[in-house]
Design a protein around this motif. Structure first.
Motif, PDB file in Angstrom:
ATOM      1  N   VAL A 205       0.843  -0.755   0.116  1.00 26.91           N
ATOM      2  CA  VAL A 205       0.046   0.535  -0.023  1.00 26.91           C
ATOM      3  C   VAL A 205       1.142   1.174   0.178  1.00 26.91           C
ATOM      4  O   VAL A 205       1.966   1.540   0.642  1.00 26.91           O
ATOM      5  CB  VAL A 205      -0.963   0.473   1.250  1.00 26.91           C
ATOM      6  CG1 VAL A 205      -1.891  -0.786   1.696  1.00 26.91           C
ATOM      7  CG2 VAL A 205      -0.138   0.098   2.920  1.00 26.91           C
ATOM      8  N   ALA A 206       0.510   2.688  -0.528  1.00 28.70           N
ATOM      9  CA  ALA A 206       1.337   3.518  -0.637  1.00 28.70           C
ATOM     10  C   ALA A 206       0.639   4.525   0.537  1.00 28.70           C
ATOM     11  O   ALA A 206       0.100   4.822   0.807  1.00 28.70           O
ATOM     12  CB  ALA A 206       0.744   4.316  -2.293  1.00 28.70           C
ATOM     13  N   LEU A 207       1.629   4.805   0.943  1.00 30.06           N
ATOM     14  CA  LEU A 207       1.586   5.835   1.822  1.00 30.06           C
ATOM     15  C   LEU A 207       0.886   7.460   1.593  1.00 30.06           C
ATOM     16  O   LEU A 207       1.463   7.804   0.756  1.00 30.06           O
ATOM     17  CB  LEU A 207       2.888   5.540   3.342  1.00 30.06           C
ATOM     18  CG  LEU A 207       3.195   7.004   4.500  1.00 30.06           C
ATOM     19  CD1 LEU A 207       1.093   6.112   5.170  1.00 30.06           C
ATOM     20  CD2 LEU A 207       4.035   6.889   5.121  1.00 30.06           C
ATOM     21  N   THR A 208       0.205   7.959   2.156  1.00 26.40           N
ATOM     22  CA  THR A 208      -0.101   9.140   2.317  1.00 26.40           C
ATOM     23  C   THR A 208      -0.173   9.753   3.721  1.00 26.40           C
ATOM     24  O   THR A 208      -0.089   9.279   4.092  1.00 26.40           O
ATOM     25  CB  THR A 208      -1.507   9.281   1.372  1.00 26.40           C
ATOM     26  OG1 THR A 208      -2.552   8.766   2.479  1.00 26.40           O
ATOM     27  CG2 THR A 208      -1.843   8.415   0.114  1.00 26.40           C
ATOM     28  N   ALA A 209      -0.031  11.291   3.512  1.00 34.89           N
ATOM     29  CA  ALA A 209       0.080  12.231   4.754  1.00 34.89           C
ATOM     30  C   ALA A 209      -1.333  12.957   4.585  1.00 34.89           C
ATOM     31  O   ALA A 209      -0.586  14.317   4.476  1.00 34.89           O
ATOM     32  CB  ALA A 209       1.327  12.375   4.882  1.00 34.89           C
ATOM     33  N   PRO A 210      -2.620  12.928   4.782  1.00 32.93           N
ATOM     34  CA  PRO A 210      -3.666  13.452   4.818  1.00 32.93           C
ATOM     35  C   PRO A 210      -3.982  14.539   6.504  1.00 32.93           C
ATOM     36  O   PRO A 210      -3.586  14.155   7.527  1.00 32.93           O
ATOM     37  CB  PRO A 210      -4.637  13.208   4.883  1.00 32.93           C
ATOM     38  CG  PRO A 210      -4.574  11.709   5.271  1.00 32.93           C
ATOM     39  CD  PRO A 210      -2.903  11.249   5.367  1.00 32.93           C
ATOM     40  N   VAL A 211      -3.519  16.062   6.092  1.00 37.30           N
ATOM     41  CA  VAL A 211      -4.183  16.801   6.614  1.00 37.30           C
ATOM     42  C   VAL A 211      -5.349  17.370   6.811  1.00 37.30           C
ATOM     43  O   VAL A 211      -5.452  17.547   5.893  1.00 37.30           O
ATOM     44  CB  VAL A 211      -2.822  17.904   6.882  1.00 37.30           C
ATOM     45  CG1 VAL A 211      -2.792  19.616   7.795  1.00 37.30           C
ATOM     46  CG2 VAL A 211      -1.236  17.999   5.895  1.00 37.30           C
ATOM     47  N   SER A 212      -5.980  16.710   8.504  1.00 38.90           N
ATOM     48  CA  SER A 212      -7.216  16.934   8.844  1.00 38.90           C
ATOM     49  C   SER A 212      -7.463  18.736   9.182  1.00 38.90           C
ATOM     50  O   SER A 212      -6.489  19.337   9.663  1.00 38.90           O
ATOM     51  CB  SER A 212      -8.111  16.543   9.275  1.00 38.90           C
ATOM     52  OG  SER A 212      -6.833  16.600  10.682  1.00 38.90           O
ATOM     53  N   ALA A 213      -8.755  19.232   8.945  1.00 42.12           N
ATOM     54  CA  ALA A 213      -8.916  20.495   9.249  1.00 42.12           C
ATOM     55  C   ALA A 213      -8.119  19.956  11.228  1.00 42.12           C
ATOM     56  O   ALA A 213      -7.779  21.610  12.059  1.00 42.12           O
ATOM     57  CB  ALA A 213     -10.320  21.094   9.764  1.00 42.12           C
ATOM     58  N   THR A 214      -8.780  18.925  12.268  1.00 37.59           N
ATOM     59  CA  THR A 214      -8.469  19.122  13.283  1.00 37.59           C
ATOM     60  C   THR A 214      -6.780  18.935  13.307  1.00 37.59           C
ATOM     61  O   THR A 214      -6.404  19.551  14.460  1.00 37.59           O
ATOM     62  CB  THR A 214      -8.697  17.331  13.540  1.00 37.59           C
ATOM     63  OG1 THR A 214     -10.072  17.037  13.678  1.00 37.59           O
ATOM     64  CG2 THR A 214      -8.994  17.326  14.945  1.00 37.59           C
ATOM     65  N   THR A 215      -5.787  18.329  12.630  1.00 38.39           N
ATOM     66  CA  THR A 215      -4.399  18.775  12.923  1.00 38.39           C
ATOM     67  C   THR A 215      -4.194  20.476  12.495  1.00 38.39           C
ATOM     68  O   THR A 215      -3.155  21.004  13.585  1.00 38.39           O
ATOM     69  CB  THR A 215      -4.173  18.062  11.888  1.00 38.39           C
ATOM     70  OG1 THR A 215      -4.251  16.667  11.880  1.00 38.39           O
ATOM     71  CG2 THR A 215      -2.546  18.064  11.944  1.00 38.39           C
ATOM     72  N   ILE A 216      -4.799  21.228  11.847  1.00 41.96           N
ATOM     73  CA  ILE A 216      -4.569  22.881  11.798  1.00 41.96           C
ATOM     74  C   ILE A 216      -4.982  23.426  12.986  1.00 41.96           C
ATOM     75  O   ILE A 216      -4.167  24.085  13.189  1.00 41.96           O
ATOM     76  CB  ILE A 216      -4.950  23.085  10.029  1.00 41.96           C
ATOM     77  CG1 ILE A 216      -4.367  22.407   9.577  1.00 41.96           C
ATOM     78  CG2 ILE A 216      -4.760  25.093  10.483  1.00 41.96           C
ATOM     79  CD1 ILE A 216      -3.174  22.830   8.758  1.00 41.96           C
ATOM     80  N   ALA A 217      -6.057  22.798  13.453  1.00 41.30           N
ATOM     81  CA  ALA A 217      -6.593  23.421  14.479  1.00 41.30           C
ATOM     82  C   ALA A 217      -5.924  23.626  16.189  1.00 41.30           C
ATOM     83  O   ALA A 217      -5.349  23.963  17.187  1.00 41.30           O
ATOM     84  CB  ALA A 217      -8.388  22.846  14.855  1.00 41.30           C
TER      85      ALA A 217
END
Length: 488
Positions: free
Chosen positions: A442-454
């Motif tokens: 599987v290919a690893l991605t690093a999605p950034v969520s609004a919770t992380t920004i908060a």
């Protein structure tokens, strides 16, 4: 006055402000990257589990296969060596694989349990096809003949010999899965996307139609409209399915009723796919099924997740433990440095604050001034940290490093354990087949969520408040008389 001093101090102490902001930015960026990678790990693991379970499936119900006896389970093939030697001969054996079969009534019983939204059965099969032809040998006479003994030329040495002949047979083995076409929302086919043709219609319960996995179709040069023959029955390929994880649950899918007929397993299934009414009550539903449907193994997605190993598991552990602890350590260090630098800046402004107090500023007002400056510095650091964190997450996603998820190990039992298995069928515990352990990529991605920004913004504000608290406490203790005696 507040904003006047704020602008002046930020301009006058740019280097100190930049050091404070950079330290906080590094810590915040690290937190964003670690959280994003952890989220990517979770998505990668969910993708692996979806390829085994199918979308929308919360758990599976199976029954462990009985231990094989001597000579059992070995298919036998019979061919006629006589007749037309140019005629191709073939023989198919369709065998249930993976688990002990369950009756259709068990599917109904599981579906009626409290907390179960829907339940559907599936039948996992393996087809072994041997095809080829016999070639008749040719008699060739010796060039010099042979000596004869006895009257009539009998009893002497052979006049020639048979040369050539034999048999040339090939073996083809593939996985076949019977799916309930009336409930397309459950089962392993839901983890694949139809990329050519169409899927099954609810009316095709006994139709001679098939959906083929894209990798198998490419290997066998199949396309929509081609024919797949199983045990003398021709199935028309109506669709090509591509697995989301790159590894399909089966090579060929056909309607459940047809699969039961081919395997002489009328009203039998190997796996029951279950969807719960409430995803928060999966453990309770599992216990209910185990209690009321004896002799079965109930496996949830969390049971499967605990058995996933390989680089995916290792990287997930690193991101969860080492990465988070590293983030905390860097953040604490950044907060301390910010606090110490702010406190040091206050000590260099003793005369300034003493004069302001002499002019009538209260200690609280001086403290608020210091805290305000520290918060602004921290917000600048937060903005830089968010930018760095987003850049780091983008780099991880752009590179998309490949991780391996090894599915295997673990003993089955009533408690929901079992063996994650695979082979050409590409399955796991509760899935269509059973064989040797398999590995998915599987290919690893690093999605950034609004919770992380908060979270990043909250950390920036917290850093400013902590730094301001150090400096404000120091400033509030200054006395005008003592301050004016000091030279900055």
């Amino acid at each position: 006055m507040f904003f006047t001093y704020l602008r002046r101090e930020l301009r006058r102490r740019r280097k100190a402000a930049l050091v404070v902001a950079s330290g906080l930015a590094l810590g915040i960026a690290l937190v964003i990257v670690v959280n994003s990678v952890s989220s990517g790990m979770g998505k990668a693991q969910d993708k692996v589990l979806e390829s085994l379970y199918g979308l929308g499936t919360d758990m599976t119900v199976t029954k462990a296969a009985a231990a094989p006896t001597s000579g059992s389970g070995q298919p036998r093939f019979r061919f006629d060596a006589g007749g037309d030697d140019s005629k191709d001969q073939s023989s198919d054996r369709v065998m249930v694989q993976g688990f002990e079969t369950l009756s259709d009534s068990t599917v109904t019983k599981v579906g009626s349990q409290s907390g179960v939204s829907d339940a559907v059965g599936g039948l996992s099969l393996r087809v072994i096809k041997i095809s080829g032809q016999f070639t008749q040998g040719q008699f060739k006479q010796f060039q010099n003949g042979g000596r004869q003994r006895g009257p009539g030329g009998t009893g002497g040495e052979p006049q020639g010999r048979v040369e050539g002949g034999g048999a040339d047979f090939g073996v083809d083995s593939y996985s076949l899965y019977g799916t309930n076409v009336t409930k397309p929302a459950l089962g392993p086919l839901t983890s694949s996307k139809i990329t050519s043709g169409r899927s099954f219609k609810s009316s095709e319960t006994d139709a001679k139609v098939a959906v083929v996995d894209s990798a198998y179709a490419k290997e066998k040069k199949l396309k929509v409209g081609s024919t797949v023959t199983v045990k003398g029955v021709k199935f028309s390929v109506i669709g090509i399915a591509t697995a989301d994880s790159g590894d399909a649950a089966a090579n060929v899918y056909i309607p459940l009723q047809r699969a039961q007929t081919l395997a002489d397993a009328k009203n039998k299934v190997t796996t029951i796919y279950v969807k719960a009414t409430d995803s928060q009550q999966i453990d309770a539903v599992k216990k209910t099924i185990q209690k009321n449907v004896s002799g079965t193994t109930v496996t949830t997605s969390s049971d499967l997740a605990s058995t996933v190993s390989g680089s995916l598991s290792t990287a997930s552990s690193l991101a969860t433990s080492v990465g988070k602890w590293l983030s905390i350590t860097v953040l604490v260090a950044a907060f301390l440095v910010a606090g110490l630098l702010t406190s040091s800046a206050v000590s260099r402004r003793v005369r300034e604050f003493g004069t302001l107090k002499a002019l009538g500023w209260k200690s609280g007002r001086v403290t608020r001034q210091v805290v305000g400056e520290a918060v602004v510095n921290s917000l600048v650091g937060g903005i830089l940290g968010i930018a760095l964190g987003l850049a780091g997450a983008y780099v991880v996603t752009a590179i998309s490093p490949t991780l391996e998820a090894q599915l295997g190990g673990g003993g089955g039992g009533g408690g929901g354990g079992g063996v994650l298995t695979g082979g050409p069928a590409g399955t796991a515990l509760g899935g269509p087949g059973r064989g040797a352990a398999k590995t998915l990529e599987v290919a690893l991605t690093a999605p950034v969520s609004a919770t992380t920004i908060a979270l990043a913004v909250a950390l920036a504000v917290a850093g400013g408040l902590i730094a301001g608290a150090f400096g404000g406490w120091r400033a509030s203790r200054l006395r005008p008389a003592d301050a004016l005696r000091r030279v900055e």
